[in-house]
Design a protein around this motif. Structure first.
Motif, PDB file in Angstrom:
ATOM      1  N   GLU A 121       1.820   2.228  -3.482  1.00 51.04           N
ATOM      2  CA  GLU A 121       0.734   2.793  -4.281  1.00 51.04           C
ATOM      3  C   GLU A 121       0.610   4.296  -4.059  1.00 51.04           C
ATOM      4  O   GLU A 121       0.031   4.998  -4.881  1.00 51.04           O
ATOM      5  CB  GLU A 121      -0.577   2.081  -3.949  1.00 51.04           C
ATOM      6  N   ARG A 122       1.158   4.798  -2.933  1.00 48.39           N
ATOM      7  CA  ARG A 122       1.079   6.234  -2.635  1.00 48.39           C
ATOM      8  C   ARG A 122       2.384   6.974  -2.854  1.00 48.39           C
ATOM      9  O   ARG A 122       2.378   8.165  -3.156  1.00 48.39           O
ATOM     10  CB  ARG A 122       0.640   6.433  -1.180  1.00 48.39           C
ATOM     11  N   TYR A 123       3.522   6.286  -2.654  1.00 46.58           N
ATOM     12  CA  TYR A 123       4.829   6.941  -2.731  1.00 46.58           C
ATOM     13  C   TYR A 123       5.701   6.244  -3.770  1.00 46.58           C
ATOM     14  O   TYR A 123       5.469   5.089  -4.127  1.00 46.58           O
ATOM     15  CB  TYR A 123       5.538   6.908  -1.371  1.00 46.58           C
ATOM     16  N   SER A 124       6.751   6.920  -4.193  1.00 49.49           N
ATOM     17  CA  SER A 124       7.666   6.332  -5.183  1.00 49.49           C
ATOM     18  C   SER A 124       8.474   5.205  -4.532  1.00 49.49           C
ATOM     19  O   SER A 124       8.719   5.227  -3.319  1.00 49.49           O
ATOM     20  CB  SER A 124       8.620   7.396  -5.719  1.00 49.49           C
ATOM     21  N   ARG A 179      11.507   6.385  -2.548  1.00 47.44           N
ATOM     22  CA  ARG A 179      11.163   6.981  -1.250  1.00 47.44           C
ATOM     23  C   ARG A 179      10.861   5.897  -0.208  1.00 47.44           C
ATOM     24  O   ARG A 179      11.303   5.982   0.937  1.00 47.44           O
ATOM     25  CB  ARG A 179       9.964   7.899  -1.427  1.00 47.44           C
ATOM     26  N   PRO A 217       0.806  -1.229   0.000  1.00 49.13           N
ATOM     27  CA  PRO A 217       0.000   0.000   0.000  1.00 49.13           C
ATOM     28  C   PRO A 217       0.843   1.285   0.000  1.00 49.13           C
ATOM     29  O   PRO A 217       0.426   2.302  -0.567  1.00 49.13           O
ATOM     30  CB  PRO A 217      -0.837  -0.104   1.274  1.00 49.13           C
ATOM     31  N   LEU A 218       2.014   1.230   0.606  1.00 49.13           N
ATOM     32  CA  LEU A 218       2.881   2.411   0.593  1.00 49.13           C
ATOM     33  C   LEU A 218       3.373   2.717  -0.813  1.00 49.13           C
ATOM     34  O   LEU A 218       3.490   3.882  -1.205  1.00 49.13           O
ATOM     35  CB  LEU A 218       4.077   2.210   1.529  1.00 49.13           C
TER      36      LEU A 218
END
Length: 142
Positions: A16-19, A22, A13-14
């Motif tokens: 899906e939100r961040y590059s 990162r 899930p991370l």
């Protein structure tokens, strides 16, 4: 294995939100912070055992190619496939390690190595072919 499985499930899930860079940067940062206590407690400094430039260079290559790049590629894979499938492909790591040992260190493969290779590749074939129909299989199995 449990920590890595937890990472794969939490990273999806991370990612899906961040590059990926990162996310991997945060993983390495917090891993370094939490792991530094273990390193510090076992550190023994000796003046006569300082590594050479060649040793440091080799270590940096291993860290970059064997760890950082592996995590970045894994993060990119997690963007496109289920975390269970990405985890399964990590079983290819010992195969690549064995191939590198054969090429660069002159290692020889024994029967148990061949059996392990067949098991890993057979498992990957079964996992990636789930849901596909094969003409050579009986109709009841399709």
């Amino acid at each position: 294995a449990s920590s890595y499985a937890l990472y794969l499930v939490l990273a999806k899930p991370l990612l899906e939100r961040y590059s990926p860079i990162r996310v991997i940067g945060a993983v390495f940062f917090w891993g370094a912070i939490l792991g530094s206590g273990l390193l510090w407690s076992s550190l023994e400094v000796r003046a006569d055992a300082f590594p050479s430039i060649l040793a440091w260079s080799g270590m940096m290559i291993l860290i970059f190619a064997g760890t950082i790049m592996a995590y970045v590629i894994n993060a990119l894979a997690l963007l496109n496939v289920d975390s269970s499938l990405a985890a399964f492909f990590t079983f290819l790591q010992p195969i690549f390690g064995s191939m590198l040992a054969i090429v660069f260190l002159g290692e020889k493969m024994g029967l148990h190595h061949h059996l392990a290779l067949a098991a890993v590749l057979g498992g990957l074939l079964l996992r990636t072919s789930v849901g596909r129909k094969f003409k050579w299989m009986p109709k009841k199995l399709n």
